[in-house]
Scaffold this motif. Structure first.
Motif: not given
Length: 879
Positions: A729, A680, A704, A612, A683-684, A706, A727, A687
């Motif tokens: 974003d 990108a 992750m 990832p 995302k879980p 919001s 978050r 991270r």
């Protein structure tokens, strides 16, 4: 008809004399053999049973009687053997040289002179008895047999230098125990054989040695009486013993009898002294060595004799006959043994006056002949005999009384000395129960006594083994030094490492831990054994783990863990998305091929775990690209340092030329109002991968989400919004919506200025889970201030004025305003006083508050905002 033959088969040990006698007896229709030890009688009994069957063979000793109805072959101790041989076709007496023994010599002399077979008689023993046998039995047929193997002097040795399969001979229980304890510590243990042990215990201890569970046996001179042992070397801890009268040096023939246990059949043996034990008499002289090696000894000059068939008219007559001197010059009166000493002592007691008549005198003598199994001495043994006689005066001893005495001894508690005492006591009762006219229910009581003796013997064997045998050390000593691949080590399901059936430690992952219960002296040996087998065991362990797809292996904080053990660590020298694997030291014990394959498996698994992180890898490659300008490369490095997120203040964006931005957007970089970030990486999966790889050690929200509740420290990918975190974003979407609402209001032709109010629809923010207070704080960080709508005055009609927002971004050089956090802001609705503006009480007094605002020029028209972070962000989004 020819007279029955009498053969004397003489020679040193290991000449096959006993084997020859067994063959000769089995060739006759019936036979009897007398032995010096119950243990030896039992051994030969088992061999004859294998040839003739149980129904044809009997075993008769003072304490045990196995006598089938149709028995034709009798194996007996010398004392239990009939005086005349019992009328059997074949009769043999083993170890006839014991006729010169002070304690039991008269018994062997009687059998030598009187026990005869109808067809053949065989006398077995040492050649030292040859002259006396020839003198006492002129027509004897004398045969001397050579030893099958040689017996050589091996020199003096320390205990630590003794070869395997050695027997150590001592002449006191204290010395036997001391040597056995030292062998346990240094060599894993030893079997123990002493005359004080029961035959069953001696059998079990001998079996311990014969089976190879221990390589050493420590014994008294009882080892010299016919025990067939797999011994290669005999070491004498002492060459002197107490013979019942005084302490004296062994004769060369006695030394040879014991040393002869070394070497069996055609395998040579050796003997020598044991040094370093504090003894001063363990050195052999040159003459003794020569005599033992060449089997040349002084012949016996006398055999002890005592009247075998005394008269029983009165006690005085009986004592006189037992004390009589022999007529033959080859014979000497036997020293007073304990049975005669007890008879003399009790004959002077008042109760002895009532003992009259041959039957009573004979019966009393039989009671006095009870062996002193306890070795308690004349006085103590005489008291026991007195009590026994009192019980027997009326006839038989009741079964209930005997059963009670046996039951008292039927307990296995206690140490070695206590158990030895109980075994001696039960042997006395076993002897009593064997007498045909002493005990009612004789067979039942005899069986009970034998059963108790067996249990006590088993318990004593266990105590001796527990004390003097360290089976684990013994097993290791047997295998250490061999090919490591042949070491019989196995791995249990729980990780226990076994050598044969002994635990030496535990394997936790790839780490070997020595058994914590091991003695300090054994730890070095256990470690050596474990390390010898670890490469093979670990290779198998690694292969199984690799084939399972590294099941149970996990990555966390940059460490590859198998259970609780770290098997590798990730290092990030240059590229965080391409870490270098550093295997743990425990993997160095794997063979080279197995190690390389296992590490390759871990690397493949790590690559799968970090897949990832491809967006992070893309940023890293972009920072090295030739298309990247120095300013773009600097921003990318800041972004990598922030693990995909960096605030505008730290990004150095003010120096970034516009022509560099398309390149950065192409590699996934987003320019936000407050943050520069790569979506990108929010995302879980990425991270979590960064957390696992130890790239970003900040806490994360695994899903992750919001919006999450505020926590400290700040989780990766979030920025504060009051009592909530949003978050970055999602925050950027809300900032974009606010700017779009402002631009829309401006496009509608409304009079707009820097701080002109506009209406913002907060439905999107509310749908993410943000509270009104959090929305206010989040937008406030981007320079937006909320002006609450005024309520409808009392008595007025119509809708209430909506909440409106103003955009009042931070000025260049101002210390207040947006800080990229939920920090200090100017109070909502409070006028801002620019430099030079009128203040209450100052120049320009009387003007309404709010005049001279920062967003107005000198003519009151709206002033164009100066370029700064938030305004630049708007231009970035709209460009």
């Amino acid at each position: 008809m020819s007279a029955p033959s009498i053969k004397a088969v003489l020679g040193p040990t290991n000449t096959g004399k006993t084997h020859l006698a067994i063959e000769r007896m089995c060739g006759h229709s019936s036979g009897a053999m007398g032995f010096p030890l119950r243990l030896l009688a039992r051994e030969v009994y088992d061999r004859v049973v294998a040839i003739k069957g149980e129904k044809a063979v009997a075993l008769i000793t003072g304490e045990e009687r196995i006598e089938p109805k149709d028995a034709r072959y009798f194996l007996c101790t010398a004392e239990a053997m009939p005086h005349d041989g019992g009328g059997h076709a074949f009769v043999a007496i083993d170890e006839v040289q014991l006729a010169a023994d002070r304690e039991r010599g008269h018994v062997f002399t009687d059998r030598l002179l009187n026990a005869r077979g109808r067809e053949e008689t065989m006398l077995l023993g040492s050649a030292t008895a040859a002259p006396l046998i020839q003198s006492l039995i002129p027509h004897v047929e004398l045969t001397e047999r050579p030893r099958f193997s040689t017996l050589a002097h091996g020199g003096a040795k320390k205990l630590s230098r003794l070869p395997k399969r050695s027997a150590v001979v001592a002449f006191s229980s204290e010395q036997v125990y001391a040597i056995a304890e030292m062998l346990r510590r240094q060599r894993g243990g030893a079997a123990v054989v002493m005359g004080a042990l029961s035959p069953e215990t001696r059998n079990r201890q001998v079996e311990l040695f014969q089976n190879g569970e221990v390589d050493y046996i420590v014994a008294t001179d009882a080892i010299g009486m016919g025990l067939n042992l797999d011994v290669t070397h005999v070491a004498f801890a002492s060459l002197a013993k107490f013979d019942g009268v005084k302490r004296r040096r062994l004769t060369p023939s006695e030394m040879a009898q014991i040393a002869g246990r070394a070497g069996r059949h055609h395998r040579d043996g050796s003997f020598g002294a044991l040094v370093g034990m504090g003894g001063q008499d363990a050195e052999f002289t040159e003459e003794e060595i020569f005599a033992i090696e060449e089997h040349r000894f002084q012949p016996l000059t006398k055999l002890f004799w005592r009247e075998a068939e005394p008269r029983f008219d009165t006690l005085n007559t009986l004592i006189a006959d037992l004390s009589a001197k022999p007529d033959e010059r080859e014979l000497a009166p036997a020293p007073e043994s304990i049975d005669l000493a007890v008879l003399r002592k009790l004959a002077d007691q008042p109760f002895a006056q009532a003992i009259r008549g041959p039957a009573n005198v004979r019966r009393f003598w039989e009671v006095c002949s009870l062996p002193d199994f306890r070795a308690s001495g004349v006085d103590t043994h005489a008291r026991f005999v007195t009590r026994l006689w009192q019980d027997l005066r009326e006839g038989y001893i009741g079964a209930d009384f005997v059963a009670a005495r046996i039951a008292e001894l039927d307990t296995v508690r206690g140490d070695i000395a206590v158990l030895q005492g109980r075994i001696a006591a039960i042997r006395s009762w076993a002897y009593i129960c064997q007498r045909p006219d002493w005990v009612l229910a004789r067979d039942e009581m005899a069986a009970r006594a034998r059963a108790v003796e067996a249990r006590l013997s088993d318990a004593l064997h266990m105590r001796l083994t527990e004390r003097f045998v360290n089976r684990r050390t013994s097993v290791l000593m047997k295998h250490l030094g061999n090919d490591p691949s042949l070491l019989p080590i196995s791995l249990e399901d729980d990780g226990t490492l076994l050598v044969e059936d002994q635990a030496i430690g535990k394997l936790e992952g790839f780490r070997f831990a020595i058994d914590p219960h091991a003695a300090a002296g054994d730890r070095k040996m256990l470690l050596s054994a474990g390390e010898k087998a670890l490469p093979r065991i670990l290779a198998t362990q690694a292969e199984k783990l690799r084939e399972s797809g590294l099941d149970g292996v996990a990555l966390g904080d940059g460490r590859v863990m198998w259970g609780d053990q770290e098997i590798a660590r990730l290092e990030h020298p240059v590229d965080p998305a391409e870490p270098r694997l550093k295997p743990a030291r425990e993997l160095d014990r794997l063979p080279e091929g197995a190690r390389a394959a296992f590490i390759a498996g871990i690397e493949a698994k790590v690559k799968e775990w970090l897949a990832p992180l491809e967006p992070l890898r893309k940023l890293q490659l972009a920072s090295k690209s030739e298309d990247a300008t120095s300013w773009a490369r600097a921003l990318l490095l800041n972004l990598l340092d922030g693990h995909g997120i960096v605030t505008r203040e730290r990004a150095g964006i003010e120096n970034l030329p516009k022509e560099a931005r398309p390149f950065l957007r192409k590699v996934g970089v987003v320019f936000g109002a407050l943050d520069i970030f790569a979506p990108a990486l929010l995302k879980p999966a990425p991270r979590l991968a960064m957390k696992q790889a130890g790239i970003d050690r900040r806490p994360i929200d695994e899903a992750m989400r919001s919006v999450i509740p505020a926590t400290k420290p700040l989780p990766a990918g979030y920025r504060p919004a009051g009592e909530q975190l949003v978050r970055v974003d999602i925050a950027e979407k809300l900032f974009r919506q606010a700017h779009e609402a402002r631009a829309k209001a401006k496009g509608a032709g409304e009079k707009r200025g820097r701080g002109a109010p506009f209406v913002l629809d907060t439905a999107l923010a509310v749908s993410t889970g943000l509270t009104p207070d959090s929305i206010k704080r989040l937008l406030g960080a981007a320079g937006f201030r909320m002006v609450e709508g005024k309520p409808v005055p009392e008595g007025a009609f119509g809708p209430a004025l909506p909440d409106r927002w103003r955009w009042l971004p931070q000025r260049s050089g101002s210390r207040s305003g947006a800080r990229g956090s939920d920090g200090e802001h100017r109070r909502q609705g409070k006028p801002h006083h620019a430099k030079g503006a009128s203040k209450p009480g100052g120049k320009g007094r009387g003007k309404p508050q709010g005049s001279g605002r920062a967003d107005q020029g000198a003519n009151g028209k709206p002033r164009e905002p100066r370029p700064e972070n938030a305004f630049a962000a708007l231009k970035d989004m709209l460009s």
